[in-house]
Design a protein around this motif. Sequence first.
Motif, mmCIF file in Angstrom:
data_model
loop_
_atom_site.group_PDB
_atom_site.id
_atom_site.type_symbol
_atom_site.label_atom_id
_atom_site.label_comp_id
_atom_site.label_asym_id
_atom_site.label_seq_id
_atom_site.Cartn_x
_atom_site.Cartn_y
_atom_site.Cartn_z
ATOM 1 N N LEU A 186 5.896 5.461 3.998
ATOM 2 C CA LEU A 186 4.642 6.166 4.277
ATOM 3 C C LEU A 186 3.673 6.069 3.106
ATOM 4 O O LEU A 186 2.469 5.868 3.305
ATOM 5 N N ILE A 187 4.178 6.189 1.896
ATOM 6 C CA ILE A 187 3.280 6.052 0.739
ATOM 7 C C ILE A 187 2.815 4.597 0.635
ATOM 8 O O ILE A 187 1.649 4.320 0.315
ATOM 9 N N GLY A 188 3.693 3.656 0.963
ATOM 10 C CA GLY A 188 3.288 2.248 1.004
ATOM 11 C C GLY A 188 2.198 2.013 2.042
ATOM 12 O O GLY A 188 1.236 1.267 1.795
ATOM 13 N N ALA A 189 2.335 2.644 3.190
ATOM 14 C CA ALA A 189 1.309 2.512 4.236
ATOM 15 C C ALA A 189 -0.016 3.105 3.766
ATOM 16 O O ALA A 189 -1.092 2.561 4.048
ATOM 17 N N GLU A 190 0.058 4.202 3.032
ATOM 18 C CA GLU A 190 -1.163 4.810 2.504
ATOM 19 C C GLU A 190 -1.854 3.865 1.515
ATOM 20 O O GLU A 190 -3.083 3.657 1.589
ATOM 21 N N ILE A 191 -1.077 3.283 0.621
ATOM 22 C CA ILE A 191 -1.664 2.366 -0.369
ATOM 23 C C ILE A 191 -2.261 1.138 0.336
ATOM 24 O O ILE A 191 -3.377 0.696 0.024
ATOM 25 N N ALA A 192 -1.521 0.607 1.331
ATOM 26 C CA ALA A 192 -2.034 -0.551 2.085
ATOM 27 C C ALA A 192 -3.343 -0.184 2.781
ATOM 28 O O ALA A 192 -4.290 -0.979 2.822
ATOM 29 N N GLY A 193 -3.405 1.032 3.319
ATOM 30 C CA GLY A 193 -4.620 1.483 3.993
ATOM 31 C C GLY A 193 -5.779 1.653 3.030
ATOM 32 O O GLY A 193 -6.921 1.250 3.316
ATOM 33 N N ALA A 194 -5.500 2.245 1.876
ATOM 34 C CA ALA A 194 -6.560 2.441 0.883
ATOM 35 C C ALA A 194 -7.115 1.095 0.423
ATOM 36 O O ALA A 194 -8.323 0.932 0.236
ATOM 37 N N ARG A 195 -6.224 0.112 0.260
ATOM 38 C CA ARG A 195 -6.674 -1.238 -0.133
ATOM 39 C C ARG A 195 -7.606 -1.826 0.910
ATOM 40 O O ARG A 195 -8.557 -2.544 0.583
ATOM 41 N N ARG A 196 -7.310 -1.540 2.151
ATOM 42 C CA ARG A 196 -8.117 -2.080 3.244
ATOM 43 C C ARG A 196 -9.467 -1.371 3.350
ATOM 44 O O ARG A 196 -10.491 -1.994 3.645
ATOM 45 N N LEU A 197 -9.459 -0.072 3.134
ATOM 46 C CA LEU A 197 -10.640 0.724 3.462
ATOM 47 C C LEU A 197 -11.593 0.932 2.291
ATOM 48 O O LEU A 197 -12.775 1.184 2.507
ATOM 49 N N LEU A 198 -11.085 0.852 1.060
ATOM 50 C CA LEU A 198 -11.924 1.144 -0.107
ATOM 51 C C LEU A 198 -11.970 -0.069 -1.016
ATOM 52 O O LEU A 198 -11.075 -0.912 -0.970
ATOM 53 N N PRO A 199 -13.005 -0.147 -1.857
ATOM 54 C CA PRO A 199 -13.059 -1.259 -2.809
ATOM 55 C C PRO A 199 -11.803 -1.219 -3.670
ATOM 56 O O PRO A 199 -11.403 -0.161 -4.142
ATOM 57 N N ASP A 200 -11.147 -2.351 -3.849
ATOM 58 C CA ASP A 200 -9.902 -2.372 -4.609
ATOM 59 C C ASP A 200 -10.207 -2.301 -6.102
ATOM 60 O O ASP A 200 -11.331 -2.538 -6.546
ATOM 61 N N ALA A 201 -9.225 -1.942 -6.872
ATOM 62 C CA ALA A 201 -9.365 -1.835 -8.319
ATOM 63 C C ALA A 201 -8.007 -2.120 -8.920
ATOM 64 O O ALA A 201 -6.999 -2.100 -8.232
ATOM 65 N N ARG A 202 -7.989 -2.410 -10.207
ATOM 66 C CA ARG A 202 -6.698 -2.661 -10.860
ATOM 67 C C ARG A 202 -6.011 -1.352 -11.237
ATOM 68 O O ARG A 202 -4.800 -1.308 -11.397
ATOM 69 N N SER A 203 -6.808 -0.295 -11.389
ATOM 70 C CA SER A 203 -6.182 0.958 -11.813
ATOM 71 C C SER A 203 -6.604 2.097 -10.893
ATOM 72 O O SER A 203 -7.646 2.036 -10.236
ATOM 73 N N VAL A 204 -5.764 3.117 -10.861
ATOM 74 C CA VAL A 204 -5.995 4.281 -10.003
ATOM 75 C C VAL A 204 -5.825 5.536 -10.852
ATOM 76 O O VAL A 204 -4.871 5.639 -11.626
ATOM 77 N N VAL A 205 -6.764 6.467 -10.701
ATOM 78 C CA VAL A 205 -6.585 7.778 -11.307
ATOM 79 C C VAL A 205 -5.801 8.618 -10.305
ATOM 80 O O VAL A 205 -6.255 8.847 -9.183
#
Lengths: 303, 303
Positions: free
Chosen positions: B240-259
Motif C-alpha cells: 500500500l505504501i508502494g502504491a502511494e509512492i507510485a501514485g505520487a510519482r504519477r500525479l505530482l512533479p517528481d523530485a529526488r528528495s522528499v520531506v
Amino acid sequence: MSDNATPFCAAVDWGTSSFRLWLLAEDGGVLGEKRSREGMQSAVAAGGFPAVLDSHLASLSAPPDLPVIVCGMAGARQGWVEAPYVEAPAALDAIALNAVRVESVARDVRILPGVAQRDSARPDVMRGEETQIMGLGADGLVCLPGTHSKWASVSDNRIEAFSTFMTGETFALMAGQSILRHTVGENHEALARPEAFRKGVSDCLDAPEAWLNRLFALRAGPLLGTATPEDAAARLSGLLIGAEIAGARRLLPDARSVVLCASGPLCDLYEAALVHAGYETRIEDADIAVRSGLLAAARRCFS
Amino acid sequence: MSDNATPFCAAVDWGTSSFRLWLLAEDGGVLGEKRSREGMQSAVAAGGFPAVLDSHLASLSAPPDLPVIVCGMAGARQGWVEAPYVEAPAALDAIALNAVRVESVARDVRILPGVAQRDSARPDVMRGEETQIMGLGADGLVCLPGTHSKWASVSDNRIEAFSTFMTGETFALMAGQSILRHTVGENHEALARPEAFRKGVSDCLDAPEAWLNRLFALRAGPLLGTATPEDAAARLSGLLIGAEIAGARRLLPDARSVVLCASGPLCDLYEAALVHAGYETRIEDADIAVRSGLLAAARRCFS
C-alpha cells in the motif's frame, strides 16, 4: 441406451456460502434442482456435510445409489474431505482424474480438486472456478467475476495460468465501511450511470498507479462540486473493474477477446467494462458452465 | 520586548477525532499543552466547540483575552465555523490571511481555512495539513502519511498541487475486515519484517496495475507455502505504501528528495519505503510542524 428421465448423477457446487445441487440426466438435462445458503461455513453447523447432502437428495427423491460429483470449497482443507490442488498448468482432464472419493459414506461421492499456481511471484488458488472453466470448453482468456474474480488463460483444454483479483470484496469494503460510504450511499446500480462507470474504468486503465488517490477523489469531487455524488458508486465500480482489467493485462497473456462467465447485473457491468477496454466478449452463463463442467467430470468418474 | 514566559496565543490542531492545544510564547516556546479525543466528531456531544476549548484553556490558566488560532476540521462545514477553502495553487500567506473569526465568542478565535484543488481530473481537499506544510518552511515534495496521506508539491511558499491517498484506511480495512485478516493477524509491525515490507513496496512500484491481485496473493502465498503468514502484514503495508509512492510519482512533479512530515512507527515505515524507492528523505516532526505553522499564522493574525 441412456434414459433421459433417469438421473445419471447429482452435481453439486458447494461454495463457501452457498450450496447448489442438480439432478442431471446423462445428456445433461436438469431433472431437479436445489439451492440453499448451507455453504461450507454453515454446513457443519447444519449437521455436517453428509446430512446436508442427504436431505437435499431425499427431497428430490434421488435413488440411494445415485453417484454425486462435487466441486468447490467442500474440497478445501477446512471442508468435508480435502481434495488436494492440481498444479497449474492444469489439464482439465487431470481435474476429473484427481477427484477424491468420500470414504465415510456409502454413496459414491467424489470431490473435485481445485487448482494451485505454486509460483512465488504470483501464488494463486481456485476451487470451483476450474469446474466452470472445464464446462466452458473454450480456449483463450476467461474472466469469472465475483467477490474474488478469477482470470484464466486456457489453451488445449489446459489452464495455463490464472490470477485472482479482490475486486468484489474491495468494492464492498470501500462502499460499506470506508469514508466513501457517505458519498457512495446505498444505490450501487452502476449501469444507471454508464458515463461515470466508463470514466472509472478509463481512469484505472490509463493511470493504474493512481488508484489510492482516485478512491479519495470520489469523496473530494462531490465535496467541491466537480462531480455529483450520484455518480460515486458507478465511478467506484468502474475504478475497481478497470483496475482488475489492467491487472489481468499485466499478469496474463493478452488477447483480443474474453470469455465472460457470469450472470445478472455483474455480467452486464463486466461486459460494459470489457467492451470499453477494447475487448470482444463472449458471454457464457455461470450456472450452465458449472453444470457442464460437473457433468463432464461425472462422465469421467462414473461411466 | 517580548516576554517568553507570557503566552502569546493558544494554538489548536482540531481534527476529526483529536484535539491538541498548546500555549505558545511569542518565540514559539511551549508554555502548556493539552491533548484529548474531543475531535470534531465528539466535540459537539461534549458540550460544543466553545465549551471544549474553554475547559482546556481554563485548565492551563490561560488569560481570558488570549487569542486562539485553530486549524483542522473545526473549520469544515460540519465543524464549528466554516472557513472556506483557499484554492490551490495556494500561497501559504493566503491561508493565514483567510482565517475566519468566530463571532459567537468574546475571545479572539480564528480558524484557518483548508486548501481545495478544484480540478475535475484530480479534485482534492486538505484541512490541517496546509498548516503543517506552512510550518515546514520547505520547498519541494512533501509527504504527510496517515489515514489519508497527503503529498504536496511546494515552491516559493506556495502549495502548487497535492494528492490524497487512502493508504492508512485501506490498510485498516484489508487487515481488519477482509479475507486477509485471517493471514495478516494482529501483529502489524511491518518493520520487524523489512525484507517482506520492501518486497511489497517493489511489487507496487514495478507493477502498480496488479494490486488487486497482489492483495489476494497475500492469502494464496501462505496457503501454498510460497510465503510465510508472518510476512503478510509487512507485505500488505509495503504494497500500500508502494502504491502511494507510485501514485505520487504519477500525479505530482517528481523530485529526488522528499520531506517526510511524520512521527513514530509510521515515520519509520515511510522512510524505509521512500529510501527503497530511491528518494533522499528529510524527516520533520509532525507536531513541531503544525505548531510552527499555527504560530506563523498567529503572528499574521494577532500581531
